[in-house]
Design a protein around this motif. Structure first.
Motif, PDB file in Angstrom:
ATOM      1  N   SER A   1      11.663  -4.034   7.558  1.00  0.00           N
ATOM      2  CA  SER A   1      12.689  -3.008   7.373  1.00  0.00           C
ATOM      3  C   SER A   1      12.097  -1.645   7.044  1.00  0.00           C
ATOM      4  N   ILE A   2      10.783  -1.602   6.849  1.00  0.00           N
ATOM      5  CA  ILE A   2      10.142  -0.391   6.332  1.00  0.00           C
ATOM      6  C   ILE A   2       9.275   0.276   7.405  1.00  0.00           C
ATOM      7  N   THR A   3       9.377   1.598   7.488  1.00  0.00           N
ATOM      8  CA  THR A   3       8.504   2.402   8.325  1.00  0.00           C
ATOM      9  C   THR A   3       7.645   3.279   7.419  1.00  0.00           C
ATOM     10  N   GLN A   4       6.322   3.143   7.537  1.00  0.00           N
ATOM     11  CA  GLN A   4       5.397   3.905   6.718  1.00  0.00           C
ATOM     12  C   GLN A   4       4.566   4.859   7.553  1.00  0.00           C
TER      13      GLN A   4
ATOM     14  N   ASP B   1      15.234   0.791   6.934  1.00  0.00           N
ATOM     15  CA  ASP B   1      16.324   0.640   7.901  1.00  0.00           C
ATOM     16  C   ASP B   1      16.789   1.997   8.428  1.00  0.00           C
ATOM     17  N   GLY B   2      15.810   2.890   8.667  1.00  0.00           N
ATOM     18  CA  GLY B   2      16.099   4.198   9.232  1.00  0.00           C
ATOM     19  C   GLY B   2      16.513   5.265   8.239  1.00  0.00           C
ATOM     20  N   PHE B   3      16.548   4.921   6.945  1.00  0.00           N
ATOM     21  CA  PHE B   3      16.940   5.883   5.906  1.00  0.00           C
ATOM     22  C   PHE B   3      15.695   6.272   5.122  1.00  0.00           C
ATOM     23  N   VAL B   4      15.383   7.557   5.091  1.00  0.00           N
ATOM     24  CA  VAL B   4      14.178   8.033   4.406  1.00  0.00           C
ATOM     25  C   VAL B   4      14.401   8.035   2.896  1.00  0.00           C
ATOM     26  N   ILE B   5      13.443   7.463   2.154  1.00  0.00           N
ATOM     27  CA  ILE B   5      13.539   7.440   0.692  1.00  0.00           C
ATOM     28  C   ILE B   5      12.283   8.048   0.073  1.00  0.00           C
TER      29      ILE B   5
ATOM     30  N   ASP C   1       4.602   8.828  -3.321  1.00  0.00           N
ATOM     31  CA  ASP C   1       3.747   9.965  -2.971  1.00  0.00           C
ATOM     32  C   ASP C   1       4.007  10.422  -1.540  1.00  0.00           C
ATOM     33  N   VAL C   2       4.279   9.452  -0.663  1.00  0.00           N
ATOM     34  CA  VAL C   2       4.623   9.741   0.730  1.00  0.00           C
ATOM     35  C   VAL C   2       5.925   8.999   1.037  1.00  0.00           C
TER      36      VAL C   2
ATOM     37  N   ASN D   1       0.814  -1.221   0.000  1.00  0.00           N
ATOM     38  CA  ASN D   1       0.000   0.000   0.000  1.00  0.00           C
ATOM     39  C   ASN D   1       0.846   1.270   0.000  1.00  0.00           C
ATOM     40  N   ILE D   2       1.945   1.205  -0.739  1.00  0.00           N
ATOM     41  CA  ILE D   2       2.804   2.376  -0.911  1.00  0.00           C
ATOM     42  C   ILE D   2       2.411   3.039  -2.227  1.00  0.00           C
TER      43      ILE D   2
END
Length: 287
Positions: free
Chosen positions: A278-281, A208-212, A202-203, A179-180
């Motif tokens: 590994s992903i933070t949404q 692993d703590g690195f914003v993409i 879009d968001v 749902n990305i």
């Protein structure tokens, strides 16, 4: 072409192993599929798609150094071909001649046709469809040259395009499953962007703590030379325009890339799309 996708992240390739492959590659006597398979048997512990991608890169670089287009070279190849065809066996003529000249079979065939027909438009048409060549011996020899070349020629081109598209579709499926939401290249170009990543999120998410903010799919092996090219031609532009992102080298990459100054600052490298752990949404509260 159906690919067997490998699951999870794989470790970057050690520089020592990569250098060993390069050294063995320089010892190859030809660039046919048979010689490539000999190298694959020696390095059978390496994933076939990874080794195949490395071989492909090395052959392309070798051809850039050794292959030259000119009427004189086309005439030379035509003369060599005509002499070889006087042999009663007439077996694998283009394969043998390309080996003796140190170029790929498909490139030899292309240059040969330019010599025979003296028209690049006609030779390009015939290389795509050898059944159009009236001389059946020539048609067969060109066909065999193309069929035994993994790197050049219409069949090799279609295969590479199919692999690239299939990995992009896989990435798209994984983004949708998580749902990305994203904008793909077509949407971004419709908004006026000339250079675009495969997917602009879009968001943003954190891996692993690195914003993409974007993801780029590369269905090949990443080494220093091609990565440097992508950095200058694509990745720096993405970073300047959209911020940090994620580059996926599906067939692996060289360990030395992780120590370059842009990695972990402008983007991170992976060999597949990260799993959910590994992903933070961003998850908005629904009232």
């Amino acid at each position: 072409m159906k690919m067997d996708f490998h699951a999870g992240q794989t470790k970057p390739m050690k520089i020592e192993e990569y250098n060993a492959i390069v050294e063995d590659f320089t010892k190859l006597s030809s660039f046919t599929r048979k010689m490539e398979n000999e190298l694959k048997r020696k390095y059978c512990h390496i994933q076939p798609h990874t080794l195949g991608s490395i071989i492909s890169l090395l052959i392309q670089r070798s051809m850039k150094q050794n292959y030259r287009k000119s009427p004189a070279i086309s005439s030379k190849y035509q003369e060599l071909y005509e002499v070889a065809m006087r042999d009663d066996t007439k077996e694998n003529v283009i394969l043998k001649l390309s080996e003796s000249q140190g170029i790929s079979p498909a490139l030899f065939a292309r240059s040969l046709l330019q010599g025979v027909f003296s028209d690049s438009t006609i030779s390009k048409k015939y290389i795509k469809d050898t059944t159009l060549i009236d001389n059946k011996d020539l048609a067969y020899q060109v066909f065999m040259g193309i069929m035994n070349d993994n790197q050049y020629g219409p069949y090799a081109d279609v295969t590479k395009q199919s692999i690239g598209l299939e990995y992009e579709l896989r990435l798209e499926r994984e983004l949708r499953l998580m749902n990305i939401t994203f904008s793909d290249e077509n949407v971004l170009r419709s908004r006026g962007y000339d250079k675009t990543p495969d997917f602009k999120l879009d968001v943003p998410i954190a891996v692993d703590g690195f914003v993409i903010n974007w993801v780029e799919s590369k269905a090949l092996f990443g080494d220093e030379e091609n990565h440097s090219g992508y950095l200058k031609e694509q990745l720096l532009c993405y970073w300047n325009r959209f911020g940090p992102g994620l580059v996926i080298y599906w067939f692996g990459y060289l360990e030395t890339l992780e120590s370059t100054p842009e990695v972990n600052k402008m983007f991170i490298l992976r060999t597949s799309f990260p799993d959910k752990s590994s992903i933070t949404q961003y998850k908005p509260d629904i009232l």
